[in-house]
Design a protein around this motif. Structure first.
Motif, PDB file in Angstrom:
ATOM      1  N   GLU A 285       0.828  -1.198   0.000  1.00  0.00           N
ATOM      2  CA  GLU A 285       0.000   0.000   0.000  1.00  0.00           C
ATOM      3  C   GLU A 285       0.873   1.264   0.000  1.00  0.00           C
ATOM      4  O   GLU A 285       0.695   2.162  -0.820  1.00  0.00           O
ATOM      5  CB  GLU A 285      -0.903  -0.046   1.249  1.00  0.00           C
ATOM      6  N   GLY A 286       1.843   1.296   0.908  1.00  0.00           N
ATOM      7  CA  GLY A 286       2.665   2.502   1.092  1.00  0.00           C
ATOM      8  C   GLY A 286       3.572   2.796  -0.090  1.00  0.00           C
ATOM      9  O   GLY A 286       3.992   3.937  -0.287  1.00  0.00           O
ATOM     10  N   LEU A 287       3.905   1.763  -0.863  1.00  0.00           N
ATOM     11  CA  LEU A 287       4.840   1.970  -1.977  1.00  0.00           C
ATOM     12  C   LEU A 287       4.157   1.884  -3.345  1.00  0.00           C
ATOM     13  O   LEU A 287       4.824   1.913  -4.380  1.00  0.00           O
ATOM     14  CB  LEU A 287       5.978   0.941  -1.894  1.00  0.00           C
ATOM     15  N   LYS A 288       2.814   1.761  -3.309  1.00  0.00           N
ATOM     16  CA  LYS A 288       2.054   1.663  -4.574  1.00  0.00           C
ATOM     17  C   LYS A 288       2.307   2.905  -5.427  1.00  0.00           C
ATOM     18  O   LYS A 288       2.242   4.039  -4.925  1.00  0.00           O
ATOM     19  CB  LYS A 288       0.561   1.535  -4.251  1.00  0.00           C
ATOM     20  N   GLY A 289       2.629   2.689  -6.675  1.00  0.00           N
ATOM     21  CA  GLY A 289       2.872   3.819  -7.575  1.00  0.00           C
ATOM     22  C   GLY A 289       4.233   4.467  -7.385  1.00  0.00           C
ATOM     23  O   GLY A 289       4.598   5.387  -8.116  1.00  0.00           O
ATOM     24  N   VAL A 290       4.998   3.999  -6.403  1.00  0.00           N
ATOM     25  CA  VAL A 290       6.323   4.588  -6.142  1.00  0.00           C
ATOM     26  C   VAL A 290       7.423   3.706  -6.738  1.00  0.00           C
ATOM     27  O   VAL A 290       8.326   4.191  -7.414  1.00  0.00           O
ATOM     28  CB  VAL A 290       6.549   4.756  -4.615  1.00  0.00           C
ATOM     29  N   VAL A 291       7.343   2.417  -6.457  1.00  0.00           N
ATOM     30  CA  VAL A 291       8.314   1.458  -7.024  1.00  0.00           C
ATOM     31  C   VAL A 291       7.583   0.189  -7.462  1.00  0.00           C
ATOM     32  O   VAL A 291       6.529  -0.136  -6.917  1.00  0.00           O
ATOM     33  CB  VAL A 291       9.406   1.009  -6.013  1.00  0.00           C
ATOM     34  N   GLU A 292       8.202  -0.540  -8.406  1.00  0.00           N
ATOM     35  CA  GLU A 292       7.680  -1.862  -8.785  1.00  0.00           C
ATOM     36  C   GLU A 292       7.949  -2.817  -7.637  1.00  0.00           C
ATOM     37  O   GLU A 292       9.001  -2.765  -7.006  1.00  0.00           O
ATOM     38  CB  GLU A 292       8.404  -2.389 -10.032  1.00  0.00           C
ATOM     39  N   GLN A 293       6.983  -3.687  -7.350  1.00  0.00           N
ATOM     40  CA  GLN A 293       7.156  -4.680  -6.294  1.00  0.00           C
ATOM     41  C   GLN A 293       6.902  -6.055  -6.894  1.00  0.00           C
ATOM     42  O   GLN A 293       6.170  -6.167  -7.879  1.00  0.00           O
ATOM     43  CB  GLN A 293       6.152  -4.403  -5.168  1.00  0.00           C
ATOM     44  N   GLN A 294       7.494  -7.092  -6.300  1.00  0.00           N
ATOM     45  CA  GLN A 294       7.247  -8.446  -6.817  1.00  0.00           C
ATOM     46  C   GLN A 294       5.734  -8.670  -6.863  1.00  0.00           C
ATOM     47  O   GLN A 294       5.048  -8.490  -5.852  1.00  0.00           O
ATOM     48  CB  GLN A 294       7.899  -9.499  -5.905  1.00  0.00           C
ATOM     49  N   ALA A 295       5.227  -9.056  -8.027  1.00  0.00           N
ATOM     50  CA  ALA A 295       3.777  -9.254  -8.178  1.00  0.00           C
ATOM     51  C   ALA A 295       3.388 -10.619  -7.622  1.00  0.00           C
ATOM     52  O   ALA A 295       4.050 -11.626  -7.897  1.00  0.00           O
ATOM     53  CB  ALA A 295       3.408  -9.169  -9.659  1.00  0.00           C
ATOM     54  N   ILE A 296       2.322 -10.648  -6.824  1.00  0.00           N
ATOM     55  CA  ILE A 296       1.821 -11.910  -6.271  1.00  0.00           C
ATOM     56  C   ILE A 296       0.553 -12.262  -7.059  1.00  0.00           C
ATOM     57  O   ILE A 296      -0.470 -11.591  -6.918  1.00  0.00           O
ATOM     58  CB  ILE A 296       1.476 -11.765  -4.767  1.00  0.00           C
ATOM     59  N   PRO A 297       0.612 -13.288  -7.926  1.00  0.00           N
ATOM     60  CA  PRO A 297      -0.563 -13.625  -8.754  1.00  0.00           C
ATOM     61  C   PRO A 297      -1.762 -14.026  -7.885  1.00  0.00           C
ATOM     62  O   PRO A 297      -1.585 -14.520  -6.769  1.00  0.00           O
ATOM     63  CB  PRO A 297      -0.085 -14.815  -9.594  1.00  0.00           C
ATOM     64  N   ASP A 298      -2.958 -13.819  -8.423  1.00  0.00           N
ATOM     65  CA  ASP A 298      -4.185 -14.222  -7.727  1.00  0.00           C
ATOM     66  C   ASP A 298      -4.105 -15.699  -7.347  1.00  0.00           C
ATOM     67  O   ASP A 298      -3.634 -16.520  -8.138  1.00  0.00           O
ATOM     68  CB  ASP A 298      -5.409 -14.037  -8.639  1.00  0.00           C
ATOM     69  N   GLY A 299      -4.591 -16.016  -6.168  1.00  0.00           N
ATOM     70  CA  GLY A 299      -4.615 -17.409  -5.740  1.00  0.00           C
ATOM     71  C   GLY A 299      -3.311 -17.873  -5.105  1.00  0.00           C
ATOM     72  O   GLY A 299      -3.206 -19.020  -4.682  1.00  0.00           O
ATOM     73  N   MET A 300      -2.307 -17.005  -5.067  1.00  0.00           N
ATOM     74  CA  MET A 300      -1.031 -17.399  -4.439  1.00  0.00           C
ATOM     75  C   MET A 300      -0.758 -16.536  -3.227  1.00  0.00           C
ATOM     76  O   MET A 300      -1.163 -15.380  -3.162  1.00  0.00           O
ATOM     77  CB  MET A 300       0.129 -17.224  -5.418  1.00  0.00           C
ATOM     78  N   GLU A 301      -0.067 -17.133  -2.258  1.00  0.00           N
ATOM     79  CA  GLU A 301       0.398 -16.366  -1.101  1.00  0.00           C
ATOM     80  C   GLU A 301       1.875 -16.640  -0.921  1.00  0.00           C
ATOM     81  O   GLU A 301       2.309 -17.790  -0.937  1.00  0.00           O
ATOM     82  CB  GLU A 301      -0.349 -16.798   0.166  1.00  0.00           C
ATOM     83  N   SER A 302       2.626 -15.574  -0.760  1.00  0.00           N
ATOM     84  CA  SER A 302       4.062 -15.715  -0.523  1.00  0.00           C
ATOM     85  C   SER A 302       4.312 -16.006   0.954  1.00  0.00           C
ATOM     86  O   SER A 302       3.535 -15.592   1.811  1.00  0.00           O
ATOM     87  CB  SER A 302       4.774 -14.421  -0.915  1.00  0.00           C
ATOM     88  N   ALA A 303       5.414 -16.693   1.233  1.00  0.00           N
ATOM     89  CA  ALA A 303       5.846 -16.858   2.628  1.00  0.00           C
ATOM     90  C   ALA A 303       6.676 -15.645   3.061  1.00  0.00           C
ATOM     91  O   ALA A 303       7.091 -15.564   4.210  1.00  0.00           O
ATOM     92  CB  ALA A 303       6.652 -18.132   2.789  1.00  0.00           C
ATOM     93  N   TYR A 304       6.936 -14.748   2.126  1.00  0.00           N
ATOM     94  CA  TYR A 304       7.690 -13.518   2.396  1.00  0.00           C
ATOM     95  C   TYR A 304       8.992 -13.767   3.155  1.00  0.00           C
ATOM     96  O   TYR A 304       9.234 -13.184   4.206  1.00  0.00           O
ATOM     97  CB  TYR A 304       6.832 -12.459   3.098  1.00  0.00           C
ATOM     98  N   ALA A 305       9.813 -14.642   2.582  1.00  0.00           N
ATOM     99  CA  ALA A 305      11.187 -14.739   3.063  1.00  0.00           C
ATOM    100  C   ALA A 305      11.845 -13.376   2.891  1.00  0.00           C
ATOM    101  O   ALA A 305      12.652 -12.942   3.713  1.00  0.00           O
ATOM    102  CB  ALA A 305      11.943 -15.797   2.273  1.00  0.00           C
ATOM    103  N   LEU A 306      11.487 -12.710   1.797  1.00  0.00           N
ATOM    104  CA  LEU A 306      12.034 -11.387   1.480  1.00  0.00           C
ATOM    105  C   LEU A 306      10.928 -10.561   0.826  1.00  0.00           C
ATOM    106  O   LEU A 306      10.069 -11.111   0.130  1.00  0.00           O
ATOM    107  CB  LEU A 306      13.216 -11.518   0.506  1.00  0.00           C
ATOM    108  N   TYR A 307      10.957  -9.252   1.049  1.00  0.00           N
ATOM    109  CA  TYR A 307      10.042  -8.354   0.342  1.00  0.00           C
ATOM    110  C   TYR A 307      10.893  -7.551  -0.640  1.00  0.00           C
ATOM    111  O   TYR A 307      11.762  -6.778  -0.226  1.00  0.00           O
ATOM    112  CB  TYR A 307       9.322  -7.400   1.307  1.00  0.00           C
ATOM    113  N   THR A 308      10.627  -7.756  -1.914  1.00  0.00           N
ATOM    114  CA  THR A 308      11.577  -7.251  -2.901  1.00  0.00           C
ATOM    115  C   THR A 308      10.942  -6.255  -3.865  1.00  0.00           C
ATOM    116  O   THR A 308       9.869  -6.514  -4.418  1.00  0.00           O
ATOM    117  CB  THR A 308      12.209  -8.447  -3.654  1.00  0.00           C
TER     118      THR A 308
END
Ligand SMILES: Cc1ncc(COP(=O)(O)O)c(C=O)c1O
Length: 385
Positions: A285-308
């Motif tokens: 939310e805070g970085l929306k429109g500011v930088v590209e973030q790793q896209a999480i496709p619908d139906g998937m959840e990341s374990a967020y080892a890293l936020y990139t």
């Protein structure tokens, strides 16, 4: 107390340094239970394949929804042992994404097979199914290697596109070994990582979503035959109590003490994953429109080892965040074919992997980060850009 409240109590002041990983705060939460677990092992003295290892294997298999789990000495060993169990050997081609940790391809080389690098999708940072099809066709056309297996990697904790890759594997009669070193706890559809491929390898390196206090890993599989082979290989090729090496093996077991630590961490794993996802949502939310973030496709959840995130001029942003005492990481600064160790293995164009290597930057996303600290990271990135 929630993890977020505990973290806030431990954060000395919101303006202190922010670590990329902070295992000390986690230890403060879990210390009593972890020490008790270690003490139990010291008392019973079964340091190799003690009862905690067996219990952990059962609990990990149940968690992931996999038939079998075998705990091993590291994520890298898990990959290599899985390849040995699959009988992948010299002359075989294994398709590996070019943008991953060196261990993915090193495991392939260590069994004598050849890694063939496949480009990734820039948005998800995971293996590109279209380029995978091209790579398989190229290997078939050249006729020098036998296409054997695909090793998708779940980068930063996000499951690879197993639906598309599975269809390509079936069409070409290839096996899939998932490199899930970063993604234990990730979800695709209604399945968890560990049951997204016929065989998966994960890592319990201390900074992984589920980490021990040393090296550790596990193999999860649906195949009883592969599970039996893996159990033999991790223990010098022996089966049961027999002393005969039935096949080549190694010292590849998870220590009982590490299993005891992991059992404690598994109890709080879901709460920690929820906290990682809360922080990730805050960044998104805070970085929306500011930088590209790793896209999480619908139906998937990341374990967020890293936020990139991805930014041209990444090194400048990193220097500014260093100046604000905000820890960041470069995973990875080199694509696989750019490492000296793998120079000889590639003759393919891998533009997305090369671009990502120049642009990725990972931000702190550990469960003990406070909301205030996450907001400071967001503010610092926004200010720098
Ligand atoms: C994608 C990937 N594969 C393999 C490994 C190897 O795991 P380990 O460090 O436990 O050997 C790692 C971890 O560092 C990794 O990130």
């Amino acid at each position: 107390m929630t993890i977020a409240r505990a973290a806030a109590a431990l954060a000395v002041a919101d303006e202190g340094p922010i670590a990329l990983f902070d295992l000390l705060r986690q230890r403060a939460r879990l210390e009593g239970r972890i020490k008790a677990g270690i003490d139990t092992v010291l008392t019973h003295g079964q340091f190799i394949l003690g009862p905690e290892v067996e219990l952990l294997e059962k609990r990990l298999a149940a968690y992931a929804g996999a038939q079998h789990c075998i705990a091993v000495s590291s994520g890298r060993d898990a990959l290599m042992i899985a390849l040995m169990a699959m009988n992948v050997k010299a002359g075989d081609a294994v398709f590996v994404p070019a943008f991953t940790f060196a261990a993915s391809a090193a495991s392939v080389v260590s069994v004598g097979a050849t890694p063939v690098f496949v480009d990734v999708v820039e948005e998800t940072c995971n293996m590109d199914p279209a380029d995978l099809e091209r790579a398989i066709a190229e290997v078939k056309r050249e006729g020098k290697l036998v296409p054997r297996a695909i090793m998708p990697v779940d980068l930063y904790g996000l499951p690879a596109d197993y639906a598309a890759i599975g269809a390509i594997a079936a069409k070409n009669n290839l096996e899939i070994l998932a490199d899930a070193a970063q993604s234990f706890g990730g979800v695709s559809g209604n399945r968890r990582v560990g049951s997204l491929a016929a065989i998966s390898a994960t890592s319990f390196y201390p900074t992984k979503p589920l980490g021990c206090y040393g090296d550790g890993g596990a193999i999860l599989t649906e195949s009883a035959a592969l599970a039996e082979a893996v159990r033999a290989i991790r223990s010098h090729g022996r089966t049961g109590s027999g002393d005969a090496a039935e096949r080549l093996g190694l010292t590849g077991r998870l220590d009982t003490i590490q299993a005891a630590i992991l059992l404690v961490k598994l109890d709080v794993f879901d709460a920690e994953l929820r906290r990682r996802r809360e922080i990730a949502a805050r960044y998104a939310e805070g970085l929306k429109g500011v930088v590209e973030q790793q896209a999480i496709p619908d139906g998937m959840e990341s374990a967020y080892a890293l936020y990139t995130i991805r930014v041209p001029g990444r090194d400048g942003l990193k220097a500014k965040l260093d100046g604000e005492r905000i820890g960041t990481g470069l995973f990875y600064r080199l694509a696989l074919h750019q490492h000296p160790a793998f120079k000889g293995y590639n003759a393919r164009a891998l533009p997305a992997s090369e671009r990502l290597a120049n642009e990725v930057l990972s931000l702190p996303v550990h469960p003990d980060l406070t909301d205030g600290e996450a907001d400071r990271v967001i503010e610092a990135v926004r200010a720098a850009l």
